[in-house]
Design an enzyme around this catalytic site. Sequence first.
Site, PDB file in Angstrom:
ATOM      1  N   ARG A 168       1.005  -1.124  -0.173  1.00 21.17           N
ATOM      2  CA  ARG A 168      -0.072   0.137  -0.029  1.00 21.17           C
ATOM      3  C   ARG A 168       0.995   1.188  -0.202  1.00 21.17           C
ATOM      4  O   ARG A 168       0.667   2.337  -0.812  1.00 21.17           O
ATOM      5  CB  ARG A 168      -0.952   0.056   1.196  1.00 21.17           C
ATOM      6  CG  ARG A 168      -2.324  -0.719   0.969  1.00 21.17           C
ATOM      7  CD  ARG A 168      -2.113  -2.214   0.395  1.00 21.17           C
ATOM      8  NE  ARG A 168      -3.492  -3.051   0.342  1.00 21.17           N
ATOM      9  CZ  ARG A 168      -3.721  -3.767   1.337  1.00 21.17           C
ATOM     10  NH1 ARG A 168      -3.245  -3.806   2.420  1.00 21.17           N
ATOM     11  NH2 ARG A 168      -5.196  -4.130   1.099  1.00 21.17           N
TER      12      ARG A 168
ATOM     13  N   GLU B 138     -10.430 -12.150   0.950  1.00 22.74           N
ATOM     14  CA  GLU B 138     -11.145 -11.216   0.499  1.00 22.74           C
ATOM     15  C   GLU B 138     -11.226 -11.177  -1.295  1.00 22.74           C
ATOM     16  O   GLU B 138     -11.026 -10.299  -1.847  1.00 22.74           O
ATOM     17  CB  GLU B 138     -10.835  -9.623   0.730  1.00 22.74           C
ATOM     18  CG  GLU B 138     -10.782  -9.545   2.280  1.00 22.74           C
ATOM     19  CD  GLU B 138     -10.106  -8.200   2.816  1.00 22.74           C
ATOM     20  OE1 GLU B 138     -10.689  -7.599   3.844  1.00 22.74           O
ATOM     21  OE2 GLU B 138      -9.311  -7.827   2.018  1.00 22.74           O
TER      22      GLU B 138
ATOM     23  N   TYR C 268      -4.448  -6.008  14.817  1.00 19.64           N
ATOM     24  CA  TYR C 268      -4.116  -5.159  13.567  1.00 19.64           C
ATOM     25  C   TYR C 268      -3.648  -3.867  14.116  1.00 19.64           C
ATOM     26  O   TYR C 268      -4.526  -2.918  14.376  1.00 19.64           O
ATOM     27  CB  TYR C 268      -5.429  -5.088  12.814  1.00 19.64           C
ATOM     28  CG  TYR C 268      -5.553  -5.912  11.822  1.00 19.64           C
ATOM     29  CD1 TYR C 268      -5.096  -7.543  12.172  1.00 19.64           C
ATOM     30  CD2 TYR C 268      -6.200  -5.691  10.446  1.00 19.64           C
ATOM     31  CE1 TYR C 268      -5.366  -8.668  11.147  1.00 19.64           C
ATOM     32  CE2 TYR C 268      -6.193  -6.923   9.490  1.00 19.64           C
ATOM     33  CZ  TYR C 268      -5.725  -8.031   9.855  1.00 19.64           C
ATOM     34  OH  TYR C 268      -5.794  -9.022   8.844  1.00 19.64           O
ATOM     35  N   PHE C 269      -2.425  -3.753  13.915  1.00 15.86           N
ATOM     36  CA  PHE C 269      -1.760  -2.239  14.554  1.00 15.86           C
ATOM     37  C   PHE C 269      -2.072  -1.095  13.758  1.00 15.86           C
ATOM     38  O   PHE C 269      -1.620  -0.088  13.967  1.00 15.86           O
ATOM     39  CB  PHE C 269      -0.367  -2.673  14.779  1.00 15.86           C
ATOM     40  CG  PHE C 269       0.164  -3.561  15.947  1.00 15.86           C
ATOM     41  CD1 PHE C 269      -0.848  -3.959  16.849  1.00 15.86           C
ATOM     42  CD2 PHE C 269       1.214  -3.521  16.228  1.00 15.86           C
ATOM     43  CE1 PHE C 269      -0.497  -4.529  17.841  1.00 15.86           C
ATOM     44  CE2 PHE C 269       1.606  -4.573  17.523  1.00 15.86           C
ATOM     45  CZ  PHE C 269       0.444  -5.014  18.313  1.00 15.86           C
TER      46      PHE C 269
ATOM     47  N   TRP D 204      -1.200  -3.147   8.344  1.00 14.36           N
ATOM     48  CA  TRP D 204      -1.564  -2.934   7.018  1.00 14.36           C
ATOM     49  C   TRP D 204      -1.501  -1.233   6.818  1.00 14.36           C
ATOM     50  O   TRP D 204      -1.699  -0.315   7.762  1.00 14.36           O
ATOM     51  CB  TRP D 204      -2.969  -3.156   6.738  1.00 14.36           C
ATOM     52  CG  TRP D 204      -3.024  -4.552   6.928  1.00 14.36           C
ATOM     53  CD1 TRP D 204      -3.561  -5.209   8.137  1.00 14.36           C
ATOM     54  CD2 TRP D 204      -2.579  -5.771   6.187  1.00 14.36           C
ATOM     55  NE1 TRP D 204      -3.469  -6.720   7.865  1.00 14.36           N
ATOM     56  CE2 TRP D 204      -3.132  -6.925   6.715  1.00 14.36           C
ATOM     57  CE3 TRP D 204      -2.271  -5.828   4.961  1.00 14.36           C
ATOM     58  CZ2 TRP D 204      -2.784  -8.037   6.153  1.00 14.36           C
ATOM     59  CZ3 TRP D 204      -2.065  -6.908   4.324  1.00 14.36           C
ATOM     60  CH2 TRP D 204      -2.258  -8.210   4.830  1.00 14.36           C
TER      61      TRP D 204
ATOM     62  N   GLU E 213      -2.484   1.267   4.318  1.00 11.39           N
ATOM     63  CA  GLU E 213      -3.483   2.153   3.593  1.00 11.39           C
ATOM     64  C   GLU E 213      -3.241   3.349   3.945  1.00 11.39           C
ATOM     65  O   GLU E 213      -3.191   4.303   3.087  1.00 11.39           O
ATOM     66  CB  GLU E 213      -4.664   1.503   3.778  1.00 11.39           C
ATOM     67  CG  GLU E 213      -5.237   0.290   3.020  1.00 11.39           C
ATOM     68  CD  GLU E 213      -5.007  -0.883   3.701  1.00 11.39           C
ATOM     69  OE1 GLU E 213      -5.679  -1.737   3.345  1.00 11.39           O
ATOM     70  OE2 GLU E 213      -4.215  -0.831   4.831  1.00 11.39           O
TER      71      GLU E 213
END
EC number: 3.2.1.52
Length: 760
Positions: free
Chosen positions: A168, A345, A438-439, A477, A479
């Site tokens: 990302r 997904e 999920y950091f 993640w 993004e």
Amino acid sequence: MLRFYSSLLAVLVCAASVQAQTPAQRYPLIPYPTSLSPATGQFTITAKTPVVSVDKRFSNEAGQLRTLIEAGLGQKLPMTGTGPRIVLQHDPSVTAAEGYALTITPQLVTLKAAQPVGMFRAVQTIRQLLPVGIEKPGKAVASLTLPAVTIQDQPTYDWRGMHLDVSRHFFSLDYLRAYIDRMALYKFNKFHLHLTDDQGWRLEIKAYPKLTSEGAFRTYNNQDSVVLKRALTNPDFDLPKKFLRQQNGKTEYGGFYTQAQIRELIAYAAARHIEIIPEIDMPGHLSAAINAYPMLSCTGQSGWGKTFSVPICPCNEPTYTFMETVLSEVIALFPSQYVHIGADEVEKSTWAQTPACQELMKREGIKNVEELQSYFVHRIERFVQSKGKKLMVWDDALEGGLKPSTAVMYWRSWVKDAPQKAARNGNDVVMTPVSTLYFDSPPGSQSVENVYKLAVVPEDVTTQQTQQFLGAQANLWTEYIPTENRADYMTMPRMTALSEVVWTGKKDYPSFQQRLLSHLLRMEQMGIHYRLPDLTGFAEENVFVDKATLRIRKPLDSYILRYTTDGSQPQTTSPTLPDGLVIDKPQTVSVAAFTPSGVRGDVYTLRYQQQDYAKPVAVGTSKAGLQVSYFKKAFKSVKEMTDLKADSMFTAANLVVPPSVNAPSFGLQYRGFLTVPETGVYSFFYTCDDGGVLHIADRLVVDNDGNHFPIEKSGQVALSKGAHPFSADFIEGGGGFTLKLKYSLNGSAPQDIPDSWFTR
């Protein structure tokens, strides 16, 4: 109000001192060892102290320890000597590969292990026991000290992982090495490197050069637009200029790693006994590849379906030729025993509409597109196994069926039985629940504690199945994480909590909090832009009757509190917050803590308004508890429940969600009265996942609305002694909920509201 480290305030001391008062501060180790026996005295290291290793198998670890100490002293150490010394010894009685024994006396430091990896873990323990100043070498010092101690240590779990998404947003090799260094310090051993996704392909594949020449770069997308907007007030969101290029008159953003660079990175990690697991996402999350090679999709083009991107086509043989060629280069490059292919997904609508897929499904007896994905995964697994590797996927792939040989990463917290399902199927499982690990989710007052409370092995598994739970991993993640500073902020100090969960096994959060103080000072020396501890002693929405006094205690003595009242954000040049700032008129105060090097913590915006004490209302015959309306549908805001007819109603003793509320998405309206025992200014702390709004005495106290991760927001209300109308709304959008309400009176420590205060 945020209260990340509220309970630390009673124990604040100079944790950097080796002579701290408590064992947790004298031995500030994270993760804490399996067994630690305190001893008196200390070992002093000078330029005459040799680091001795007669066993060549430990030459790498001896060299790293020598380099660490020499950097701290600013002087070279001898290789041999007969006086006080540091000795690395082979000890075959240490049965665990990563296990070690460490003994420190005033005359001798002995590190023992059976394997080099165990010796390396022992070196990291020495590093944490040395003064934090070694992390930022400067002028030469005469000596360093280590506290006397005896330690026996080994990990509880084999998988102790951290993840980084470089697709990302792209990150430099220097940062990847720094990330590995931090992992090594905290005894992690698995680095999950997410190399490909819709937004970018980051690994050179010689057979398909357009994957990087085209797929590694993009014009600004919607995620870039978001971070660029945030960068207007926070430079940690600005896109790194070094990853921008001009191509055909357009600004493109991205980058990739050559195979030679990855080999160097793998060697760097291996020297620190960390295994890099590559992830090449398939069959979904492949827009970057499909843009470069359109023949990969069933439609011959990329795009988006209802929810996710168009995947590659599992019904055309050229697809398998392409993916096997890619994986052949990946497998030849990475020595890891695992290859991660994601398999999460996946937008399967194009498969259902493609004649080739309909023919394949009919020929193979495949009933639906979920089983078609499993067909794809099984074919890829056979290929991966033919190369001597083990396949790993996200738990989404369980839906169509997996072979027991596939390893599974559990992330979908809302699918609560997925880990048990995988274990029953015979799959090895790594826990990575989105709700906790999920950091990329915004850190808040309870983030570190929530990580620390993680259950690596869930309930309802057999004793035999517990062996299939390899450990846990946190995922980052990116993004909305475009810079190294922002990545630091999101991972630290949450990473330290996970390290203790997966290494030590036994938990002692108060002790961890004390030890963490020293590590914040160490992070400062290491140049890590960690998230500073939360400031406490105030609410976000404040009220006063005549006047109020703002007092904030610093989490660490070295921090400087600065404030503004003109609407601007505090800077290093802003005035220092006095010990007691008197508030006697409505205004907004912005406060932030700064480290000595100028790193700014979160900015707290405190709004003050003047209120009279709300008058109590007369309540006739009443019953204990609150009346609750239950709505079985998804809401984006609590306002959407207005004027709707409830699916059912029940009573609750407090602001709790009973087991009978089991819809995947729902809304709740709590109504009744809150009877307070004395007149005063009350603070309320409302933690919601997803959203909630609190009214007391017909006044808005906390607005924590919307769909989001667990967030605590706070507000105040001036109440006279007696009963007041109480209204609390709460919505859960799916994926697991959190609902907590605490109060404090006149600045006292937050506490649970007694059930006896609620009536209806």
